[in-house]
Design an enzyme around this catalytic site. Structure first.
Site, PDB file in Angstrom:
ATOM      1  N   ASP A 223      77.735 -25.822  -9.709  1.00  0.00           N
ATOM      2  CA  ASP A 223      78.930 -25.226  -9.117  1.00  0.00           C
ATOM      3  C   ASP A 223      79.267 -23.878  -9.725  1.00  0.00           C
ATOM      4  O   ASP A 223      79.114 -23.663 -10.927  1.00  0.00           O
ATOM      5  CB  ASP A 223      80.125 -26.173  -9.289  1.00  0.00           C
ATOM      6  CG  ASP A 223      79.936 -27.463  -8.507  1.00  0.00           C
ATOM      7  OD1 ASP A 223      79.507 -27.372  -7.346  1.00  0.00           O
ATOM      8  OD2 ASP A 223      80.197 -28.536  -9.055  1.00  0.00           O
TER       9      ASP A 223
ATOM     10  N   GLU B 222      83.856 -33.999   2.595  1.00  0.00           N
ATOM     11  CA  GLU B 222      83.122 -34.083   1.327  1.00  0.00           C
ATOM     12  C   GLU B 222      84.125 -33.893   0.197  1.00  0.00           C
ATOM     13  O   GLU B 222      84.867 -32.901   0.177  1.00  0.00           O
ATOM     14  CB  GLU B 222      82.053 -32.985   1.311  1.00  0.00           C
ATOM     15  CG  GLU B 222      81.046 -33.077   0.208  1.00  0.00           C
ATOM     16  CD  GLU B 222      80.048 -31.933   0.283  1.00  0.00           C
ATOM     17  OE1 GLU B 222      79.750 -31.361  -0.778  1.00  0.00           O
ATOM     18  OE2 GLU B 222      79.591 -31.581   1.391  1.00  0.00           O
TER      19      GLU B 222
END
Length: 277
Positions: free
Chosen positions: A60, A49
């Site tokens: 995030d 990924e």
């Protein structure tokens, strides 16, 4: 079958969960990023990924935000990330590659063009964090036309009434978010994972990989035993960051440190089900 479906079927046939790793493209520079990516399959990674750096990464945590800033400083762009995937594909034909990011850079690039170029570069799937299923028609037809899986995040707060809508727009595998909140800020509640995954499996035959909050080999082994795979990102990003010099540049320790950590995660996952048997 797609590379993603093939790899999950392979890991299942081998009686183990899959290891999915996340690293940000161009962190801390293109050459180091590519060297790490090329080393991941040998270290035991099943799905790669790659984060596409963005200026406003709302899902995030601080570690991956900083990784994105380093990537942007190193010159990361959407065309640059696709070129990075092409360079990886020059030496690695079998390991699935998933791009994870946000819709704004894709929209700016052009959705139709992006899906075609991503597939041509060797991308297998997309995780677009801020495109909910209700807006999937903006991306889904173009992704499907180019053979790209659209992988969805499912959180502990996703109720059973909403699950069919989310799963109906999902292909490849399901990314189960083990915590509420942003990446890398706390660890998963492992006691709750088994019933949560069992409930999810009643609605789908797709593989399920658990991410957000998995940092250690022991945690990865538990996740990959409960589900079909484990996703590790922040822990690797933190290791990478810890090897950089005072100016944020790679050192001789950067690549080996990350790949050694990945190998430890892979070994723990491969041993987990044998020990449980």
């Amino acid at each position: 079958m797609s590379r993603i479906a093939t790899r999950f079927a392979q890991s299942k046939a081998e009686g183990r969960g899959a290891l999915v790793t996340f690293l940000t493209a161009f962190d801390p520079d293109r050459a180091t990023s590519l060297e790490i990516l090329r080393g991941l399959p040998k270290a035991g990674v099943d799905v790669i990924e790659i984060g596409v750096p963005f200026t406003d990464p709302m899902a995030d945590g601080p570690s991956i935000q900083r990784a994105g800033q380093r990537g942007l400083k190193a010159g990361a762009t959407v065309p640059g990330v696709l070129d990075l995937v092409r360079a990886l594909r020059a030496t690695e034909a079998d390991t699935p590659v998933v791009l994870m990011g946000y819709y704004n850079p894709i929209l700016a690039y052009g959705v139709t063009r992006f899906c075609a170029d991503a597939a041509a570069a060797g991308v297998d799937g997309l995780i677009i964090v801020d495109v909910p299923p209700e807006e999937a028609d903006e991306v889904e037809p173009h992704a499907r036309a180019n053979g790209l899986d659209l992988i969805r995040l499912i959180a502990p707060t996703t109720d059973e009434a909403r699950l069919p809508r989310v799963l109906g727009a999902t292909t490849g595998f399901i990314y189960y978010v083990s915590i509420t909140g942003i990446t890398g800020t706390r660890s998963a509640d492992y006691a709750s994972l088994a019933p949560a995954i069992a409930a999810l499996k009643r609605h789908t035959d797709l593989p399920v990989a658990i991410g957000f909050g998995i940092r250690s080999p022991e945690q990865a082994a538990i996740a990959a035993t409960v589900a079909d795979g484990a996703v590790v990102g922040t822990a690797l990003v933190d290791t990478l960051a810890g090897t950089l010099d005072a100016d944020g540049r790679a050192t001789a320790a950067t690549v080996p440190a990350v790949l050694s950590q990945v190998a430890g995660l892979a070994q723990a996952i491969r041993a987990a089900r044998k020990q449980a048997a």
